[in-house]
Write a protein that holds these residues in place. Structure first.
Motif, PDB file in Angstrom:
ATOM      1  N   ARG A  88       0.739  -1.171  -0.239  1.00 39.98           N
ATOM      2  CA  ARG A  88       0.043  -0.313   0.193  1.00 39.98           C
ATOM      3  C   ARG A  88       0.858   1.703  -0.438  1.00 39.98           C
ATOM      4  NH1 ARG A  88      -2.584  -3.177   3.223  1.00 39.98           N
ATOM      5  NH2 ARG A  88      -4.454  -4.099   2.475  1.00 39.98           N
ATOM      6  N   VAL A  89       2.296   1.168   0.584  1.00 40.95           N
ATOM      7  CA  VAL A  89       3.412   2.395   0.102  1.00 40.95           C
ATOM      8  C   VAL A  89       3.309   2.598  -0.861  1.00 40.95           C
ATOM      9  CG1 VAL A  89       5.316   3.167   0.932  1.00 40.95           C
ATOM     10  CG2 VAL A  89       3.858   2.185   2.685  1.00 40.95           C
ATOM     11  N   ALA A 110       0.373   4.250  -2.586  1.00 34.07           N
ATOM     12  CA  ALA A 110       0.631   5.892  -1.870  1.00 34.07           C
ATOM     13  C   ALA A 110       1.696   6.498  -2.383  1.00 34.07           C
ATOM     14  CB  ALA A 110       0.457   6.194  -0.913  1.00 34.07           C
ATOM     15  N   LEU A 111       2.578   6.062  -3.130  1.00 35.11           N
ATOM     16  CA  LEU A 111       4.384   7.531  -3.399  1.00 35.11           C
ATOM     17  C   LEU A 111       4.039   7.206  -4.550  1.00 35.11           C
ATOM     18  CD1 LEU A 111       6.730   6.168  -1.273  1.00 35.11           C
ATOM     19  CD2 LEU A 111       5.434   7.771  -0.404  1.00 35.11           C
ATOM     20  N   LEU A 163       0.915   8.294  -6.666  1.00 35.97           N
ATOM     21  CA  LEU A 163      -0.417   8.866  -6.817  1.00 35.97           C
ATOM     22  C   LEU A 163       0.582  10.043  -7.000  1.00 35.97           C
ATOM     23  CD1 LEU A 163      -3.369   7.714  -4.173  1.00 35.97           C
ATOM     24  CD2 LEU A 163      -2.579   7.114  -6.565  1.00 35.97           C
ATOM     25  N   PRO A 164       0.915  10.860  -6.131  1.00 34.05           N
ATOM     26  CA  PRO A 164       1.150  12.105  -7.231  1.00 34.05           C
ATOM     27  C   PRO A 164       1.885  12.371  -8.637  1.00 34.05           C
ATOM     28  CG  PRO A 164       1.693  11.993  -5.418  1.00 34.05           C
ATOM     29  CD  PRO A 164       1.524  10.757  -5.417  1.00 34.05           C
ATOM     30  N   LEU A 205      -1.660  10.611 -11.167  1.00 26.89           N
ATOM     31  CA  LEU A 205      -1.960  11.921 -11.390  1.00 26.89           C
ATOM     32  C   LEU A 205      -1.444  12.943 -12.336  1.00 26.89           C
ATOM     33  CD1 LEU A 205      -4.076  12.312  -8.168  1.00 26.89           C
ATOM     34  CD2 LEU A 205      -3.979  11.106 -10.289  1.00 26.89           C
ATOM     35  N   GLU A 207      -9.111   6.627  -9.053  1.00 25.91           N
ATOM     36  CA  GLU A 207     -10.285   7.356  -8.790  1.00 25.91           C
ATOM     37  C   GLU A 207      -9.453   8.280  -8.845  1.00 25.91           C
ATOM     38  OE1 GLU A 207     -13.907   5.056  -7.487  1.00 25.91           O
ATOM     39  OE2 GLU A 207     -12.874   5.044  -5.674  1.00 25.91           O
ATOM     40  N   PRO A 208      -9.204   9.508  -8.667  1.00 29.90           N
ATOM     41  CA  PRO A 208      -8.634  10.537  -8.043  1.00 29.90           C
ATOM     42  C   PRO A 208      -8.470  10.766 -10.606  1.00 29.90           C
ATOM     43  CG  PRO A 208      -7.192   9.199  -7.224  1.00 29.90           C
ATOM     44  CD  PRO A 208      -8.163   8.347  -7.213  1.00 29.90           C
ATOM     45  N   ARG A 220     -10.364  10.142 -12.406  1.00 31.50           N
ATOM     46  CA  ARG A 220     -11.518  10.046 -13.333  1.00 31.50           C
ATOM     47  C   ARG A 220     -11.144  11.927 -12.105  1.00 31.50           C
ATOM     48  NH1 ARG A 220     -15.023   4.747 -12.220  1.00 31.50           N
ATOM     49  NH2 ARG A 220     -13.571   4.041 -14.087  1.00 31.50           N
ATOM     50  N   GLU A 221     -10.867  12.381 -11.727  1.00 31.20           N
ATOM     51  CA  GLU A 221     -11.295  13.666 -10.913  1.00 31.20           C
ATOM     52  C   GLU A 221     -10.617  15.037 -11.873  1.00 31.20           C
ATOM     53  OE1 GLU A 221     -12.883  13.097  -6.756  1.00 31.20           O
ATOM     54  OE2 GLU A 221     -10.282  14.243  -6.398  1.00 31.20           O
ATOM     55  N   VAL A 222      -9.476  14.598 -12.336  1.00 33.73           N
ATOM     56  CA  VAL A 222      -8.343  14.746 -12.896  1.00 33.73           C
ATOM     57  C   VAL A 222      -9.108  15.096 -14.476  1.00 33.73           C
ATOM     58  CG1 VAL A 222      -5.977  14.943 -14.008  1.00 33.73           C
ATOM     59  CG2 VAL A 222      -6.252  14.433 -11.106  1.00 33.73           C
ATOM     60  N   GLY A 275     -14.908  15.906  -8.800  1.00 33.02           N
ATOM     61  CA  GLY A 275     -13.677  16.351  -8.798  1.00 33.02           C
ATOM     62  C   GLY A 275     -14.006  17.937  -8.046  1.00 33.02           C
ATOM     63  N   PRO A 276     -12.633  18.984  -8.482  1.00 33.94           N
ATOM     64  CA  PRO A 276     -12.330  19.851  -8.301  1.00 33.94           C
ATOM     65  C   PRO A 276     -13.396  21.170  -8.217  1.00 33.94           C
ATOM     66  CG  PRO A 276     -10.571  19.547  -9.305  1.00 33.94           C
ATOM     67  CD  PRO A 276     -11.930  18.506  -9.370  1.00 33.94           C
TER      68      PRO A 276
END
Lengths: 230, 230, 230, 230, 230, 230
Positions: E45-46, E49-50, E52-53, E56, E79-80, E82-84, E229-230
Motif C-alpha cells: 500500500r505504501v 500511495a507514493l 499517486l502524485p 495523476l 478514482e482521483p 477520473r477527477e483530473v 472533482g474540484p
C-alpha cells in the motif's frame, strides 16, 4: 468515573475485576455485581434466557455508574439493558468484534464449546459483521473448567488460533469467552513463535472495558431511536 | 396432532386460539397456555427479556405437543425454546417473513408502536431477510388497545399498508403483532378498494400455525447443529 | 382442496403423486399432469428453457386447482406461472430452501450432477438465501437413473450429506432433485447413525406440497406487484 | 469478425442492426435474426418464457458467429444460450449494468412499463449488482409504441432520468429496453440542460454489442464451470 | 482513437505496449508513459500511495487521449484520475473483475505475493464484487522477477489456477498483476490439459484496454456525480 | 503515553490539538504535525492522493508515539500508514463509523460538500458498514470556511442532522469533517430541542483519539496479515 461490571451468572467469578482494575485509567473505579439467581455459566441459549431478568435487575441496581459492561461473550441483555438505564452499556462480543474489524480485514472467534459456535455466529450477523467473520472454532473446554488448568486453556486457544489463521484466513483472533480473561498475550506470543507475528488477539472483556472508558469520557450513549424503551 | 400456543405475557389474551381452531386442519387440536408471571404485553426489549423464563417454562410444560407456536411477533424465546424441547417450535415473525419472501419480491411490516420498529428490523436481519424488508411502519396503537376499537385498528393498518406499498415499494404486507389476528383480510380488501389488488397481507400468528401443521406433519424439527442445547 | 402437480418433463415419472397422496391432509386431492412435449429430464439450463412453454400450458390447464406445485428442483416456470394463473404456485427449491433457513442456521443442497450445481447456487441467490447456503454437492447420478438403484442413491446422498455437515458447515440438508422423493428419512437415519443426530433432511417436493396446503388454506397468493402479468 | 444479434420476439424490429452497423469497429460484420414463433414483444415473464425455445434455436442457427448478442433487456435465454454454443453470448442487461457499475457508484434503470420493474430488479440481484441499483423507474410506454413517437419517449425517459438522479441517488442511467436504441445521447443532453452534466446514459444493446466486440477479440468465452451444458 | 497507458512505477516496463498494440483494433493508437519518480514496483500500500502524485501528473499530461488505462492491478489512482481528466479512465482490476463476473459465477485472482492478497480482496469489496471472489492466491514471485523466468511464472500461475478451481470453487481466473501480460493463454491451456477446459483466464491489462476501446467508442465517461472533482 | 495527530494538509489548522488535550486521559500527551507540502484542504480524491506522500512521511517522523491519529475524515493514508509503522494508527472515519454502529442501528454522516459525499459512502463500503449507513448529507460549506462562522456551521449541521433522522432513518449522526471538531454537543442539543432527544452525535476526530488511547493502552495494533508492509 465508575465502570460497573455485571456478571450474568451465579458462578464464583469475580468478573475479571482484578484484571480490569489493573488496566483501568487513572481515576477510573471498577465495581462489580453478579446476578442473584440464574445459570451457573452461560453455554446455551437457555442459559442466556434465564440470565436476563437478573441481569437487568443488576443493571438497574448499578445506579449512577458511568458505564456498564456485561461480563459474558454472548452479550446477554445488552440490548434490553440499554432500555433500562439511560447511560452507556457495552458488551464484550460487540465491542471486540468491532475493534477486530478496525484492526484487521477479517477475524475468527475461539469458543468454549461447539454449542456456543452458532450463538457467536449469530451475534456477528446481528452486529452487521458477518462478512468479516472467517470462523468460530471451539476449544472444547466448558466455561467452569477454564480456570482449572490455564496451561491447557492456553494450549487449546493457541492451536485453534493457529488453525484459524492458517486455514480459515483470519487476520485477527477474538477470544470467545470472558472467562479467558488474561490469556490474550500468551496466545499472541504462541502465534508469534509459530511464525505468525503481528496477529492481534483480543480479550473481549478488557476490550469492552477500555471502550467503555473511552466512550463514557466522551459522553456517548446508546441511541434512543434504537433503544426507545418504555 | 396437537399444536400448542404459548402466549408470552400475562394479558387476558387467548392467543388467538379461537381463530386458529377455526382454520386448523381436520384432526388438529389447538391448546394454549400463557406465562404465569411476566409482562402484560411485549412492546420493548425489556418486556421480551422478562418474558423469557416464563416462556421457556410454558414450552417445557407443553408436553408432547407436536408443535409449539409462540404468540408474539417478537418471537421471544424462539431460539432457546428449540433447545428446551426436541420438537418443532415456530415463531410468527420468522414464519411470516419467510412466507412473504416466497410470495413477493419485498415486504413491509406494520408495527404497533415506534418502539417496536427497531426490534422488528433486527429480526429481519437475524433471519437473513433484511434485503427483502422495505420498511417497518408503526400504527401508533399499543398492543392492549388493539382490541378496544377494531375499526380504528383496521383503518390505521390499511393506511400504513397503503403507504408501505406506494412509498416504500412493499409487494406484500406482514401484520406486526399477533394481537392483530383476524385483520388481514380486511386490510387486503382495503388495499384492493384503493386500487392495489393482489397484495398478500399476512397474519403472522395464523401463518406460523399453518406452517407448524405442515412441518410437523413432515416430521421436520429444528437442527440440533444450530440448537444443540445442554 | 385440490393441489395439482405439474411435471415439467416428458419422463414416465408420476411426479411423486403417490408419496404426496400418502401425506396429504384429509380432504386434499392430488392431481397430476406432465408436459406434452419437452425434455426427458431437467439437468441443464437448456432443458429448463425448453420445458417452459409446456409447463405454462400445463399450469393453465390445471384449471381451478387450489394450488400448483412444480415437480422439479430447478423451479422451472415458477415465476411466469404466477403470471398465468391468479392462484398459488410453489416450487420445491424455493419452498425447501426457505424452510431449511427457518429450521437451521445454514444448509447444503445435494444435486444430481455437477452440471446442476451452478443452477442451484443461482436459485439460492435469486431467493435471497445465498448467505445460508454452505455448499451444493453433487452425487453424480443422472435424474433418470435415480430410480434404478435406490440403495446406490441413498448411499451417495448419505455420503454427500455427511461431507456437507462435517466439511462445509451445513446444519440442514436439502435434497436437490424431486426424483429423490422418499429418500429424506433414510438419509437422516444415516446421519444419525454416523453420529450426527438431529439434522433436518428436506424432501423438496414434499415440503413444497405441504406448504401449498398450508398457504392455500390461508388464501395466500403471490403478489400482483411482483407478478403483474399481462 | 461477425457478431450476430438475435431478436427474441416476432416483431418487425430490426434489432438495432442499423445502429449497431454504424458503430461497429472496422471489419466487424453485424448479422441479425429473429425467432420464428413466439411473443410479439417481451413485457412479462410469460413473454420471456415463450421466447426461449425460439431464441435457443436462433442461437444455434447463428453458426460460426464470433459472438451473439440477445436483443432484449430481460436477457432472455442468455444463460441457456451459453450452454448451446461454445462461443461468447452477451445480454444487454448484464453488460450495461456491469459497465454502469464501472463508471459510477450507482445507477437506475428506466423500464417501459410497471410490469417489467420487478423483472429488472431481479436481474440486478442475479448479476450481483443489487447494491448498485438505486431504482427502476417506469416510463409507462409499451415496447411496441416506443417507435411511434420518439419525442414522447425522449421526454418520458428524460423526466424519469432526472427523477432517478435527484430523488433516488442514481449516478448513471441505463435505458431499460433495447427498443430505446439511439435515445441515450438525447437523454444525456436533457440531463445536462437540466443542470446535471456528466451523467452516463447507457444504451444497453449498443453497450452489449461493443463489449461483445472487445471480448470476442480477446477470445474470451463464458466459463464451462458455470455453463457446463449437456 | 488514441489510448494512453500510464505505468505507475519507475521500472523499465513498457507497460505492455507491444502486446496492446498487437491486439488494438484498426485505427487505435497506443501511447505510453511512466511516472517520473516513485516506486520501482507496486507490491504494498505504501508503493501505491507514493505512486499517486506521479500517476495523476502522467494522467494530466496524457492530453487528448480518448482513454487512459492504468498499468497496475492495484488500480492506483483510478478514482482521483477520473477527477483530473473529463474523459475515460479504466483500471485493470476493476475491468477484469467485472468481465469475469459477466462470464462466470465466480472467480479467483492470482497475486504475485502474499502482501498483495489483502489489497486485491479489498478492491473486490470496493467494486461490489466480493460475493463473486472465491479466493486470492499468491504465487510468491515479486513483480520484478516475473520477466526473469517466464516458464517459472507460467508454472506457478497454472498450479495456483488449478487449486483455485478445484479447491476454492473458482469458475474463472484473473491474473493478478499487469506484469503477467501475455500469460493468460498458456495458463488456460494448462488448465485444459489438466482436465479443466473452458475456464476463462483474464489478462487484466489487456481486458482493460479492450474495454477502453469499446467504451471510448461509445463516448462513455465516468459519472460526474461519483467523481465530481474540484 | 503519547498520541500523535497528523494533519494531512498544509492549512493552518492545529489538528484539534487543543480540544484533544482537553479530553485526553491523565498522563496522555498530544503531539501534532502537519504535512510539509500538499493540498490546503481535502475535499476531493485528488486532494487525498496528493496528501499521501507527505502523510506517510509525517507518520514515519512521529517516532515512538504510542498511537497516531490522522486528522481528516477521508482517512487518507490510514492503510499505508499501518505498513509504515508497526504501532497503532487510527482514522476518524473508521473509528467513528464503528462506534456509531455499536451505539445505534443506523447512522448518517454530514459532509462538507456534495463532492465528498461519494467519498464517504465508499469508506462505509470499504469498512463493511454500508448496511448501517442511511445517508450522507452535505451542508455545502467548504472546509476552510467552517471556522469562519461557527453559528452558520452549527445551523447547517443541525438542519442536516434533523433531516437525516426524520427522513433517512438515521439513529446516530457522525460529523463528516474533522474541521467540525467541537460541534457535536451543540448539534445534539439542537436535535433534543427539536424533539429528538438521545441521538448520539459523534465528533470523528475526538472519537478516534479516545479509541487510540484505549487500544494503545491494551497494546493492540493493526494486523500484520492485513498490513504486511514491505
Amino acid at each position: 468515573m465508575r465502570i460497573h461490571v455485571v456478571t450474568p451468572c451465579v458462578s464464583e467469578s469475580l468478573g475479571g475485576v482484578e484484571e480490569l482494575a489493573a488496566i483501568a485509567s487513572p481515576g477510573v473505579e471498577v465495581t462489580h455485581s453478579r446476578i442473584e439467581s440464574g445459570p451457573a455459566s452461560i453455554e446455551t441459549r437457555v442459559d442466556e434466557a434465564l440470565a436476563l431478568p437478573g441481569t437487568l435487575a443488576a443493571v438497574r441496581a448499578a445506579g449512577d455508574a458511568d458505564a456498564i459492561v456485561i461480563d459474558c461473550m454472548g452479550d446477554p441483555g445488552l440490548e434490553p439493558a440499554r432500555e433500562v438505564v439511560p447511560g452507556l452499556v457495552l458488551g464484550p462480543a460487540q465491542a471486540s468484534m468491532h475493534v477486530a474489524a478496525m484492526l484487521a480485514q477479517s477475524f475468527s472467534v475461539l469458543a468454549v464449546l461447539d454449542a456456543t459456535v452458532p450463538m457467536i455466529e449469530e451475534l456477528a450477523l446481528r452486529y452487521g459483521l458477518a462478512s468479516k467473520l472467517r470462523s468460530v472454532r471451539s476449544i472444547g473446554i466448558p466455561v467452569l473448567e477454564l480456570e482449572d488448568d490455564r496451561g491447557r486453556m492456553i494450549d487449546a486457544l493457541s492451536a485453534a488460533a493457529l488453525a484459524a489463521v492458517e486455514h480459515d484466513g483470519a487476520h485477527a483472533i477474538v477470544l470467545g469467552c470472558t472467562g479467558m480473561v488474561g490469556a490474550a498475550d500468551a496466545v499472541a506470543a504462541r502465534l508469534d513463535a509459530a511464525g505468525l507475528p503481528g496477529i492481534p488477539v483480543l480479550d473481549p472483556l478488557v476490550t469492552a472495558f477500555k471502550l467503555a472508558e473511552a466512550l463514557a469520557d466522551l459522553g456517548l450513549r446508546p441511541s434512543r431511536r434504537t433503544y426507545p424503551g418504555p
